[in-house]
Scaffold this motif. Sequence first.
Motif, mmCIF file in Angstrom:
data_model
loop_
_atom_site.group_PDB
_atom_site.id
_atom_site.type_symbol
_atom_site.label_atom_id
_atom_site.label_comp_id
_atom_site.label_asym_id
_atom_site.label_seq_id
_atom_site.Cartn_x
_atom_site.Cartn_y
_atom_site.Cartn_z
ATOM 1 N N ALA A 1 0.827 -1.207 0.000
ATOM 2 C CA ALA A 1 0.000 0.000 0.000
ATOM 3 C C ALA A 1 0.861 1.257 0.000
ATOM 4 N N LEU A 2 2.025 1.188 0.681
ATOM 5 C CA LEU A 2 2.912 2.345 0.699
ATOM 6 C C LEU A 2 3.437 2.665 -0.691
ATOM 7 N N GLU A 3 3.788 1.638 -1.429
ATOM 8 C CA GLU A 3 4.311 1.853 -2.779
ATOM 9 C C GLU A 3 3.267 2.529 -3.662
ATOM 10 N N ALA A 4 2.003 2.165 -3.423
ATOM 11 C CA ALA A 4 0.941 2.679 -4.285
ATOM 12 C C ALA A 4 0.383 4.011 -3.798
ATOM 13 N N GLN A 5 0.343 4.206 -2.449
ATOM 14 C CA GLN A 5 -0.374 5.347 -1.904
ATOM 15 C C GLN A 5 0.535 6.428 -1.316
ATOM 16 N N GLY A 6 1.804 6.183 -1.211
ATOM 17 C CA GLY A 6 2.682 7.162 -0.586
ATOM 18 C C GLY A 6 2.942 6.800 0.866
ATOM 19 N N ASP A 7 3.526 7.759 1.625
ATOM 20 C CA ASP A 7 4.000 7.436 2.968
ATOM 21 C C ASP A 7 2.978 7.765 4.050
ATOM 22 N N SER A 8 1.688 7.810 3.725
ATOM 23 C CA SER A 8 0.682 8.130 4.728
ATOM 24 C C SER A 8 0.540 7.030 5.776
ATOM 25 N N ARG A 9 0.976 5.792 5.460
ATOM 26 C CA ARG A 9 0.852 4.677 6.408
ATOM 27 C C ARG A 9 2.221 4.238 6.901
ATOM 28 N N TRP A 10 3.189 5.174 6.937
ATOM 29 C CA TRP A 10 4.547 4.754 7.276
ATOM 30 C C TRP A 10 4.633 4.255 8.716
ATOM 31 N N GLY A 11 3.883 4.863 9.644
ATOM 32 C CA GLY A 11 3.925 4.403 11.031
ATOM 33 C C GLY A 11 3.389 2.990 11.167
ATOM 34 N N GLU A 12 2.303 2.709 10.448
ATOM 35 C CA GLU A 12 1.739 1.355 10.478
ATOM 36 C C GLU A 12 2.710 0.343 9.892
ATOM 37 N N ALA A 13 3.407 0.729 8.822
ATOM 38 C CA ALA A 13 4.360 -0.182 8.190
ATOM 39 C C ALA A 13 5.479 -0.551 9.144
ATOM 40 N N VAL A 14 5.999 0.454 9.859
ATOM 41 C CA VAL A 14 7.076 0.186 10.813
ATOM 42 C C VAL A 14 6.586 -0.768 11.898
ATOM 43 N N ALA A 15 5.374 -0.525 12.416
ATOM 44 C CA ALA A 15 4.835 -1.373 13.485
ATOM 45 C C ALA A 15 4.595 -2.803 12.991
ATOM 46 N N ARG A 16 4.037 -2.945 11.796
ATOM 47 C CA ARG A 16 3.752 -4.285 11.268
ATOM 48 C C ARG A 16 5.031 -5.070 11.015
ATOM 49 N N LEU A 17 6.024 -4.394 10.449
ATOM 50 C CA LEU A 17 7.285 -5.074 10.159
ATOM 51 C C LEU A 17 7.984 -5.470 11.458
ATOM 52 N N SER A 18 7.922 -4.601 12.456
ATOM 53 C CA SER A 18 8.525 -4.908 13.750
ATOM 54 C C SER A 18 7.843 -6.108 14.391
ATOM 55 N N ALA A 19 6.512 -6.149 14.341
ATOM 56 C CA ALA A 19 5.768 -7.257 14.932
ATOM 57 C C ALA A 19 6.094 -8.576 14.228
ATOM 58 N N ALA A 20 6.243 -8.531 12.902
ATOM 59 C CA ALA A 20 6.554 -9.745 12.149
ATOM 60 C C ALA A 20 7.922 -10.296 12.533
ATOM 61 N N TYR A 21 8.932 -9.393 12.601
ATOM 62 C CA TYR A 21 10.274 -9.860 12.975
ATOM 63 C C TYR A 21 10.306 -10.385 14.413
ATOM 64 N N GLN A 22 9.541 -9.731 15.311
ATOM 65 C CA GLN A 22 9.507 -10.183 16.701
ATOM 66 C C GLN A 22 8.879 -11.577 16.790
ATOM 67 N N ALA A 23 7.772 -11.809 16.082
ATOM 68 C CA ALA A 23 7.133 -13.126 16.083
ATOM 69 C C ALA A 23 8.056 -14.179 15.465
ATOM 70 N N ASP A 24 8.797 -13.782 14.436
ATOM 71 C CA ASP A 24 9.762 -14.682 13.800
ATOM 72 C C ASP A 24 10.813 -15.130 14.823
ATOM 73 N N GLN A 25 11.338 -14.174 15.580
ATOM 74 C CA GLN A 25 12.366 -14.490 16.568
ATOM 75 C C GLN A 25 11.810 -15.405 17.664
ATOM 76 N N GLU A 26 10.570 -15.154 18.126
ATOM 77 C CA GLU A 26 9.974 -15.972 19.185
ATOM 78 C C GLU A 26 9.756 -17.408 18.723
ATOM 79 N N PHE A 27 9.367 -17.558 17.462
ATOM 80 C CA PHE A 27 9.163 -18.917 16.943
ATOM 81 C C PHE A 27 10.477 -19.689 16.920
ATOM 82 N N ILE A 28 11.539 -19.033 16.460
ATOM 83 C CA ILE A 28 12.847 -19.698 16.367
ATOM 84 C C ILE A 28 13.390 -20.008 17.760
ATOM 85 N N ALA A 29 13.261 -19.045 18.670
ATOM 86 C CA ALA A 29 13.820 -19.227 20.013
ATOM 87 C C ALA A 29 13.009 -20.202 20.849
ATOM 88 N N GLY A 30 11.787 -20.517 20.421
ATOM 89 C CA GLY A 30 10.929 -21.381 21.217
ATOM 90 C C GLY A 30 11.126 -22.862 20.998
#
Length: 569
Positions: free
Chosen positions: A125-154
């Motif tokens: 959506a950012l590529e298509a709509q511009g940077d109006s959702r940049w805060g959401e993108a940062v939060a979503r990407l952070s949550a994905a990497y955090q869940a990735d780490q928890e799965f591996i460490a578990g």
Amino acid sequence: MARSGFYILLWSLVVMLAGCAVSPVTIPEPEPQPAAEPAAPEKMEPPVRPGLEEEEPLSLAMVKQQHVVPRLEYYRQTRQEWDRLAVELEELVPRDQWPEGWNQCLVRVNDVTEKYETALEVLGALEAQGDSRWGEAVARLSAAYQADQEFIAGDCRQYYHLAEKTVDARLDRFHAVDHEQLQDALQHYARQGLSDEIKQNLEVWRRIGPDAVMPFPLLREVSLSLFRTGEKDTALSLLAEQEENLAKTTADTSAIARLRGDLLLIDGRHDEARRQYEEIAARHATADQQRRWVEEQLRLLRGETRASREERHLFLALLEDAVLFDGRGAVPTGVTRRLQRLEDQFPTGRLTMRAQLLAAEVQSRAEQWLASEVGAAEELLAEGDYDEATAALEALLEENLDRSQEEIVRDKLSQVRHTWLQEDDRGEQLEIQAQAMQWEEANRLLGMGKYDEAITIFSGLLDTKYAEGARRRLDEVSREASNELRRQAASLFVSARRSNDPEEAAELAAQSWQMLRRIIEVYPESDIVDRVKNNLASVENYLDELDPQLLKDLQEPEESTGFFRFWGN
């Protein structure tokens, strides 16, 4: 300027969180070391924001392709594997035997997949709509990497492998049972001549155990059934496959090989039959019976056996009937008729002698089959299962039996029916004796005033020859029991009214109330029920005068602890 600044911020986040997830480019599935703690990501200072006019901003496509897309693809595949294994666990293994961390890891693999899917959606959506959702993108990407780490460490991969071993162990046990069930199914379909069902079950057999060896009697029955229904190549392939499987565990596969050679011969494939017999002769030189048979078959195919065309034709026709005989019922008429012609026309012929041996073998198979079936019925008879024994023998009479076989079965059926009648007579006598003893015991209990026990026994005699007497006794018991309870209730009520202690009076009156209620509930047909109801009303009035709550406690025992005190007394 704002978009370029967001790109730099997003790339900084990717760099800082990349240590929490393993790059999928070179290692598609990171395996954690059980003994070592997962390494913490290196602490990095946020990069100084460069002059946007001089720097090329990072493309969001690079973030997606190098990080999000490969991890998402990996976790989608991982989720499919976990879902498949979850279904097998659910179907095969009781929940209390599941690996301890299985459910938590199953939730995690779904969670990390969904988070990467959401991150990918926001980046698109950012590529298509511009940077109006940049805060959401940062939060979503952070949550994905955090869940990735928890799965591996578990240690979730460790739980996955443990679950696999649990399912495999259960499947091994199921496969043993499945093979038994498949053998029964194959035998049933073979006897019905259902070739499509046989082939379907053979596919299941191969899938469960590709190297499994089928018992030869069953293999013979199945392959002959296929051959008779026109599935000749399927039958021959099955024999070749089973011979190969058997050769892995034993050196003697001559019985299967001979059957395959005989089927090739009667199908007119003489060259293949000859090669089959020659292989048997080479591999099974020590198996005398098979060797002699194969040598004679080779002489016949090589033209070394002196026999006329008619003798040869009769022998091959008899051979076909003998080989295709499934062992059930009478010896095929083709065998006896052609043997008779051979003996009449070629009494000293070599093929006539071989035909006699072949007919004797067929006769022996028929006798063994009948002995086995009758023996099974005798076992049922010994266990007292007369219904099943009778049904088994009656089913045998539906087979194609000769006169002597039918006589054997009918004699055994007569024996079963006679024994059954004797057992019925004996059982009837025992039942009559038991009913007489119950009648005496119920009357004894009645005389002792044990009314409830007497009622139970008399009620059990209502469907016997003691029914009329039992009904009279039940009326007597109900009358005596209700009168006795009423006398006791009256005595308790009198004692309650005479007592100077309010608590004692309440307890005695409550017991009187319970006895009167018992008469109404247990002996509703008693002729004193109307009088009991009048007595009950008097007791309730007295209880209400003492304490209105007492009667409520008695009528609603689940809401009162006081009731249980009275009931216990």
